[in-house]
Design a protein around this motif. Structure first.
Motif, PDB file in Angstrom:
ATOM      1  N   VAL A 101     -26.428 -18.962  31.420  1.00 22.17           N
ATOM      2  CA  VAL A 101     -25.780 -19.213  30.137  1.00 22.17           C
ATOM      3  C   VAL A 101     -24.379 -19.788  30.368  1.00 22.17           C
ATOM      4  O   VAL A 101     -23.413 -19.047  30.473  1.00 22.17           O
ATOM      5  CB  VAL A 101     -25.771 -17.954  29.241  1.00 22.17           C
ATOM      6  CG1 VAL A 101     -27.161 -17.635  28.741  1.00 22.17           C
ATOM      7  CG2 VAL A 101     -25.238 -16.752  29.968  1.00 22.17           C
ATOM      8  N   CYS A 103     -20.852 -21.260  29.587  1.00 20.76           N
ATOM      9  CA  CYS A 103     -19.925 -21.109  28.467  1.00 20.76           C
ATOM     10  C   CYS A 103     -18.562 -21.663  28.862  1.00 20.76           C
ATOM     11  O   CYS A 103     -18.293 -21.915  30.027  1.00 20.76           O
ATOM     12  CB  CYS A 103     -19.759 -19.636  28.109  1.00 20.76           C
ATOM     13  SG  CYS A 103     -21.278 -18.801  27.641  1.00 20.76           S
ATOM     14  N   THR A 121     -20.721 -22.037  23.698  1.00 17.89           N
ATOM     15  CA  THR A 121     -21.833 -22.459  24.546  1.00 17.89           C
ATOM     16  C   THR A 121     -21.640 -23.900  25.004  1.00 17.89           C
ATOM     17  O   THR A 121     -21.123 -24.738  24.284  1.00 17.89           O
ATOM     18  CB  THR A 121     -23.164 -22.334  23.803  1.00 17.89           C
ATOM     19  OG1 THR A 121     -23.124 -23.141  22.622  1.00 17.89           O
ATOM     20  CG2 THR A 121     -23.446 -20.888  23.428  1.00 17.89           C
ATOM     21  N   HIS A 125     -27.088 -23.939  27.772  1.00 15.15           N
ATOM     22  CA  HIS A 125     -27.158 -22.565  27.269  1.00 15.15           C
ATOM     23  C   HIS A 125     -28.368 -22.468  26.346  1.00 15.15           C
ATOM     24  O   HIS A 125     -28.655 -23.401  25.597  1.00 15.15           O
ATOM     25  CB  HIS A 125     -25.868 -22.247  26.505  1.00 15.15           C
ATOM     26  CG  HIS A 125     -25.659 -20.802  26.206  1.00 15.15           C
ATOM     27  ND1 HIS A 125     -26.481 -20.082  25.362  1.00 15.15           N
ATOM     28  CD2 HIS A 125     -24.701 -19.937  26.625  1.00 15.15           C
ATOM     29  CE1 HIS A 125     -26.036 -18.844  25.282  1.00 15.15           C
ATOM     30  NE2 HIS A 125     -24.960 -18.723  26.035  1.00 15.15           N
TER      31      HIS A 125
END
Length: 186
Positions: A101, A103, A121, A125
């Motif tokens: 993920v 970020c 994001t 993601h």
């Protein structure tokens, strides 16, 4: 009360300099109400302790990503603490079942009674949106942890998961609160 950092302009310190690196257009929207339409919204607030020392421990854990690690995520951050523009990758799972993920920190709050940040994001993601993590010391000495987020599916598997994703996000917010309560207690 929902604690929020003071609003600032996009050119002020505390904001990410590169909005094109995010996978959604509503950069820093967790600073405002209402949250953007077209997303699932999450708001979770829990008391995690009492006093300045608990506030300092919790704030440090949030802004150094120690809370995320305590909640079971593998965090790879481009810096030791949350600062606008810092990119990080959180990972959950193992091997072929690992979910990455990516970020980027979009705003921070380092104030005497409010500490935290929000990340947004980046492409890759599984969701699109933003999530903030704030620790507040109120006038009575109580320490509160608040998670605010807006998100929507960005991949086939998060679309397929449907209502399971917001459920899991709330579980994660509650888990973060429990881990942070332990950290705040020392």
């Amino acid at each position: 009360m929902n604690p929020q950092p003071r609003p600032a302009t996009d050119t002020a310190p505390g904001f990410s300099p590169d909005p094109d690196s995010l996978s959604y257009p509503e950069r820093a929207a967790t600073l405002h109400r209402p949250l953007p339409a077209g997303y699932n919204h999450l708001h979770h607030r829990t008391r995690i302790g009492t006093g300045r020392a608990a506030f300092e421990r919790a704030g440090t854990a949030v802004t150094t990503f120690a809370m995320h690690r305590a909640a079971g995520l593998r965090v790879r951050a481009a810096g030791p603490r949350a600062e606008p523009g810092i990119r990080l990758g959180n990972a959950l799972g193992v091997g072929r079942f690992e979910i990455s993920v990516p970020c980027e920190v979009v705003w921070t709050a380092y104030e005497s009674d409010l500490t935290g940040f929000a990340y947004g994001t980046r492409p890759g993601h599984p969701e699109q949106g933003e999530e903030s993590f704030l620790v507040e010391l109120d006038a009575q000495g109580a320490v509160w942890f608040t998670v605010t987020a807006f998100s929507r599916p960005a991949t086939w598997y998060t679309r397929l998961a449907g209502p399971l994703v917001p459920f899991l996000q709330m579980r994660f917010a509650r888990l973060c609160g429990r881990r942070l309560r332990r950290i705040a207690a020392g």
